[in-house]
Design a protein around this motif. Sequence first.
Motif, PDB file in Angstrom:
ATOM      1  N   ARG A  13       0.815  -1.240   0.018  1.00  0.00           N
ATOM      2  CA  ARG A  13       0.061  -0.014   0.188  1.00  0.00           C
ATOM      3  C   ARG A  13       0.824   1.412   0.018  1.00  0.00           C
ATOM      4  NH1 ARG A  13      -3.759  -3.128   3.681  1.00  0.00           N
ATOM      5  NH2 ARG A  13      -5.437  -3.718   2.377  1.00  0.00           N
ATOM      6  N   LEU A  14       2.121   1.177   0.826  1.00  0.00           N
ATOM      7  CA  LEU A  14       2.899   2.145   0.656  1.00  0.00           C
ATOM      8  C   LEU A  14       3.414   2.628  -0.718  1.00  0.00           C
ATOM      9  CD1 LEU A  14       4.535   4.469   2.073  1.00  0.00           C
ATOM     10  CD2 LEU A  14       6.372   2.814   2.546  1.00  0.00           C
ATOM     11  N   CYS A  15       3.873   1.416  -1.517  1.00  0.00           N
ATOM     12  CA  CYS A  15       4.460   1.620  -2.670  1.00  0.00           C
ATOM     13  C   CYS A  15       3.147   2.189  -3.845  1.00  0.00           C
ATOM     14  CB  CYS A  15       4.862   0.100  -3.262  1.00  0.00           C
ATOM     15  SG  CYS A  15       6.505  -0.293  -2.578  1.00  0.00           S
ATOM     16  N   SER A  16       2.035   1.780  -3.218  1.00  0.00           N
ATOM     17  CA  SER A  16       0.910   2.222  -4.429  1.00  0.00           C
ATOM     18  C   SER A  16       0.889   3.672  -4.297  1.00  0.00           C
ATOM     19  CB  SER A  16      -0.513   1.384  -3.887  1.00  0.00           C
ATOM     20  OG  SER A  16      -0.808   1.929  -2.756  1.00  0.00           O
ATOM     21  N   VAL A  17       0.919   4.339  -2.868  1.00  0.00           N
ATOM     22  CA  VAL A  17       0.966   5.900  -3.015  1.00  0.00           C
ATOM     23  C   VAL A  17       2.233   6.383  -3.679  1.00  0.00           C
ATOM     24  CG1 VAL A  17       1.369   7.804  -1.305  1.00  0.00           C
ATOM     25  CG2 VAL A  17      -0.161   5.748  -0.555  1.00  0.00           C
ATOM     26  N   ILE A  18       3.470   5.611  -3.433  1.00  0.00           N
ATOM     27  CA  ILE A  18       4.731   6.342  -4.069  1.00  0.00           C
ATOM     28  C   ILE A  18       4.362   6.275  -5.622  1.00  0.00           C
ATOM     29  CG2 ILE A  18       7.106   5.903  -4.407  1.00  0.00           C
ATOM     30  CD1 ILE A  18       6.880   5.003  -1.235  1.00  0.00           C
ATOM     31  N   PHE A  19       3.892   5.335  -5.950  1.00  0.00           N
ATOM     32  CA  PHE A  19       3.723   4.883  -7.546  1.00  0.00           C
ATOM     33  C   PHE A  19       2.695   6.117  -8.059  1.00  0.00           C
ATOM     34  CE2 PHE A  19       1.504   3.056 -11.120  1.00  0.00           C
ATOM     35  CZ  PHE A  19       2.836   2.555 -12.117  1.00  0.00           C
ATOM     36  N   SER A  20       1.765   6.420  -7.483  1.00  0.00           N
ATOM     37  CA  SER A  20       0.979   7.242  -7.837  1.00  0.00           C
ATOM     38  C   SER A  20       1.337   8.685  -7.924  1.00  0.00           C
ATOM     39  CB  SER A  20      -0.363   7.316  -6.974  1.00  0.00           C
ATOM     40  OG  SER A  20      -1.009   6.045  -6.976  1.00  0.00           O
ATOM     41  N   ALA A  21       2.116   9.143  -6.865  1.00  0.00           N
ATOM     42  CA  ALA A  21       2.889  10.322  -7.098  1.00  0.00           C
ATOM     43  C   ALA A  21       4.016  10.656  -8.100  1.00  0.00           C
ATOM     44  CB  ALA A  21       3.767  10.656  -5.603  1.00  0.00           C
ATOM     45  N   GLY A  22       4.611   9.451  -8.547  1.00  0.00           N
ATOM     46  CA  GLY A  22       5.295   9.365  -9.519  1.00  0.00           C
ATOM     47  C   GLY A  22       4.782   9.424 -10.734  1.00  0.00           C
ATOM     48  N   LEU A  23       3.526   8.766 -11.019  1.00  0.00           N
ATOM     49  CA  LEU A  23       2.917   8.902 -12.099  1.00  0.00           C
ATOM     50  C   LEU A  23       2.361   9.980 -12.598  1.00  0.00           C
ATOM     51  CD1 LEU A  23       1.516   7.345 -14.498  1.00  0.00           C
ATOM     52  CD2 LEU A  23      -0.325   6.868 -12.841  1.00  0.00           C
ATOM     53  N   TYR A  24       1.935  10.906 -11.408  1.00  0.00           N
ATOM     54  CA  TYR A  24       1.365  12.310 -11.746  1.00  0.00           C
ATOM     55  C   TYR A  24       2.581  13.188 -12.116  1.00  0.00           C
ATOM     56  CZ  TYR A  24      -1.389  16.532 -10.969  1.00  0.00           C
ATOM     57  OH  TYR A  24      -1.903  17.680 -10.994  1.00  0.00           O
ATOM     58  N   ILE A  25       3.389  13.021 -11.744  1.00  0.00           N
ATOM     59  CA  ILE A  25       4.780  13.947 -11.783  1.00  0.00           C
ATOM     60  C   ILE A  25       5.336  13.655 -13.135  1.00  0.00           C
ATOM     61  CG2 ILE A  25       7.346  14.383 -11.264  1.00  0.00           C
ATOM     62  CD1 ILE A  25       6.570  13.767  -8.489  1.00  0.00           C
ATOM     63  N   VAL A  26       5.213  12.485 -13.745  1.00  0.00           N
ATOM     64  CA  VAL A  26       5.385  12.121 -14.927  1.00  0.00           C
ATOM     65  C   VAL A  26       4.677  12.918 -16.169  1.00  0.00           C
ATOM     66  CG1 VAL A  26       5.691  10.360 -16.778  1.00  0.00           C
ATOM     67  CG2 VAL A  26       6.957  10.107 -14.739  1.00  0.00           C
ATOM     68  N   LEU A  27       3.377  12.862 -15.416  1.00  0.00           N
ATOM     69  CA  LEU A  27       2.399  13.425 -16.661  1.00  0.00           C
ATOM     70  C   LEU A  27       2.404  14.868 -16.651  1.00  0.00           C
ATOM     71  CD1 LEU A  27      -0.661  11.228 -15.692  1.00  0.00           C
ATOM     72  CD2 LEU A  27       0.769  11.081 -17.678  1.00  0.00           C
ATOM     73  N   VAL A  28       3.192  15.656 -15.548  1.00  0.00           N
ATOM     74  CA  VAL A  28       3.044  16.979 -15.517  1.00  0.00           C
ATOM     75  C   VAL A  28       3.737  17.771 -16.728  1.00  0.00           C
ATOM     76  CG1 VAL A  28       4.551  18.959 -14.423  1.00  0.00           C
ATOM     77  CG2 VAL A  28       3.233  17.268 -13.057  1.00  0.00           C
ATOM     78  N   PRO A  29       4.863  17.366 -17.477  1.00  0.00           N
ATOM     79  CA  PRO A  29       5.687  17.842 -18.352  1.00  0.00           C
ATOM     80  C   PRO A  29       4.898  17.521 -19.737  1.00  0.00           C
ATOM     81  CG  PRO A  29       7.150  16.256 -17.661  1.00  0.00           C
ATOM     82  CD  PRO A  29       6.156  16.389 -16.733  1.00  0.00           C
ATOM     83  N   LEU A  30       4.192  16.305 -19.731  1.00  0.00           N
ATOM     84  CA  LEU A  30       3.776  15.698 -20.902  1.00  0.00           C
ATOM     85  C   LEU A  30       2.103  16.107 -21.224  1.00  0.00           C
ATOM     86  CD1 LEU A  30       4.590  11.847 -20.461  1.00  0.00           C
ATOM     87  CD2 LEU A  30       5.743  13.746 -21.966  1.00  0.00           C
ATOM     88  N   ALA A  31       1.325  16.807 -20.246  1.00  0.00           N
ATOM     89  CA  ALA A  31       0.118  16.850 -20.334  1.00  0.00           C
ATOM     90  C   ALA A  31      -0.408  17.969 -19.462  1.00  0.00           C
ATOM     91  CB  ALA A  31      -0.690  15.524 -20.321  1.00  0.00           C
ATOM     92  N   ILE A  32      -0.113  17.994 -18.184  1.00  0.00           N
ATOM     93  CA  ILE A  32      -0.697  18.717 -17.143  1.00  0.00           C
ATOM     94  C   ILE A  32      -0.367  20.087 -17.337  1.00  0.00           C
ATOM     95  CG2 ILE A  32      -0.864  19.425 -14.777  1.00  0.00           C
ATOM     96  CD1 ILE A  32      -0.897  16.383 -14.213  1.00  0.00           C
ATOM     97  N   TRP A  33       1.114  20.470 -17.434  1.00  0.00           N
ATOM     98  CA  TRP A  33       1.593  21.889 -17.526  1.00  0.00           C
ATOM     99  C   TRP A  33       1.547  22.513 -18.708  1.00  0.00           C
ATOM    100  CZ3 TRP A  33       1.711  25.548 -14.635  1.00  0.00           C
ATOM    101  CH2 TRP A  33       2.357  26.833 -14.961  1.00  0.00           C
ATOM    102  N   PRO A  34       1.606  21.707 -20.102  1.00  0.00           N
ATOM    103  CA  PRO A  34       1.287  22.277 -21.276  1.00  0.00           C
ATOM    104  C   PRO A  34      -0.080  22.880 -21.395  1.00  0.00           C
ATOM    105  CG  PRO A  34       2.529  20.388 -21.787  1.00  0.00           C
ATOM    106  CD  PRO A  34       2.298  20.444 -20.206  1.00  0.00           C
ATOM    107  N   ALA A  35      -1.033  21.990 -20.861  1.00  0.00           N
ATOM    108  CA  ALA A  35      -2.362  22.342 -20.953  1.00  0.00           C
ATOM    109  C   ALA A  35      -2.817  23.754 -19.889  1.00  0.00           C
ATOM    110  CB  ALA A  35      -3.482  21.525 -20.547  1.00  0.00           C
ATOM    111  N   ALA A  36      -2.294  23.560 -18.532  1.00  0.00           N
ATOM    112  CA  ALA A  36      -2.277  24.839 -17.833  1.00  0.00           C
ATOM    113  C   ALA A  36      -1.820  26.021 -18.237  1.00  0.00           C
ATOM    114  CB  ALA A  36      -1.663  24.482 -16.641  1.00  0.00           C
TER     115      ALA A  36
END
Length: 505
Positions: A88-111
């Motif tokens: 369960r701890l790893c699932s939290v860390i994995f989710s944080a990593g997944l969001y950060i990876v999406l930042v330059p690919l999709a989240i920040w360009p759109a923002a």
Amino acid sequence: MPPGQGPSASRADLRPAFSYVVAGLVFVSGFVTMALEFSASRLLVPVFGSSIETWGVLIGIILAALAAGYHLGGRLADDRRRPATLQRLCSVIFSAGLYIVLVPLAIWPAAETYADPASAASLALFTLMLVAPPSVLLGIVSPYAVKLAASTLATIGIKTGNLYSVATAGSIAGTFGTVFLLVPALQITHIVLAIGLALAVPAAAFMPGKIPKALAGLLFILAVISSVPAGSALSLALGSGEGVHYFDGNVVAGRLVYEAQTPYSQLQVVDSQGPNTAGSEIGYSSLRSLYLNGDLHSRMYVDRPDELAVTYTRYFPLGFVFNPEAERVLFVGGGGFSGPKYFVSAYPEVQVDVVEIDPVVIQAAREHFAVPEDEPRLSIYNDDGRRFLLSGGRQYDIIVLDAYSKSYVPFHLMTAEYYRLLDESLAPGGVVVSNHIGSVGDALYSYETSKLWRAAYKTMAGEFDSVQVFPTRSGGGITQNIMLVAGDRELGEDAIRERRAGRSQ
């Protein structure tokens, strides 16, 4: 069953390895927390400026998100319905990593497309989008890890102290590693991808099932592909190649020639087509522009690199109007070296020194802005403008201050002590030409956007016998470059016209 070989003994044998795994995940989370803060600043500054407000909002939101994560992590750790497990701890860390990876690919360009650089609400909203979700998840890690690591109440204090020390060590490594290793070596998009993968990949290794591992592998391949310079759609999404680029809320259509993270700013060199405003020809010219943190700092006609392509730079020769016999000139601030190149080309008798604090700016100017390598009358120093003059022994006939931008002003270059140092560094009859940004006039808008240059004027007037103001555009209510000329004498309008006419003949 022989003593020492039962199930409890097996768990005891595994306990040291388990503790190292938990500590490793806590260290990486601490590293990424600080790396994310520095990386987020490099994304926000080109749009919202490098002001104290930008940094205040960024730090405040990260602290608030971490506080929420600490609270949530404690509650999750003590939830009897879902006992704390490494998975369960790893699932939290994995989710944080997944969001950060999406930042330059999709989240920040759109923002970035919809951001309003002048709006504090926009700054807060897009900072929330950028850093709040992963910061909340990273805040969960430490209290949850304490629950996993503490086997008895007798050692919970030791375990808690050790894990928070590990997290702090990770944050220290993230601070120094990002500032001194990652930022100088990688583009900001690649840094964000790397820290996201640093969370996702090890976390996926301890998660059940094949999907997290496959997703982590896919993200790793995506990051590798994005690091290859190419004209693909992915490269365009990451900010390279032909396309439309956003700087400080302005759309610049052109080709991104070069991009780098410098010790002081985010640097981009962009080629585009623009109006020919320097010569008598009518039409468009190929332009090369230098952007630092989203602000235009220099522009060059590609086919005429020694001409002055930006209006305010054509006021640099004011120094020769006030001191016609000038032979030694100092530029504080290099940028694309428009002024120094023009002075060397237009005034064969002049020796030009340039002091520029950013080594990457100097390198970019040499490689992309036709700064001559073997010109004996042009000397370039990689140093701070104040420290350079304090080293002593230099006297100049003209000193041009061009180290300011609309979003950042080095405060130590605007103090009474620095202006006094400039005065002491002038030869007899010497002048200081200082570039500022603001507006003139008595309207309320003009007053609000003119506080900085008016403060500089008052400070300079306390150190020089004369300070004169030269707006570079007509109209009092517009924001523009304003040149201040300081020296030991004042020239009237008629004398200025006569001297300018004399030099132009």
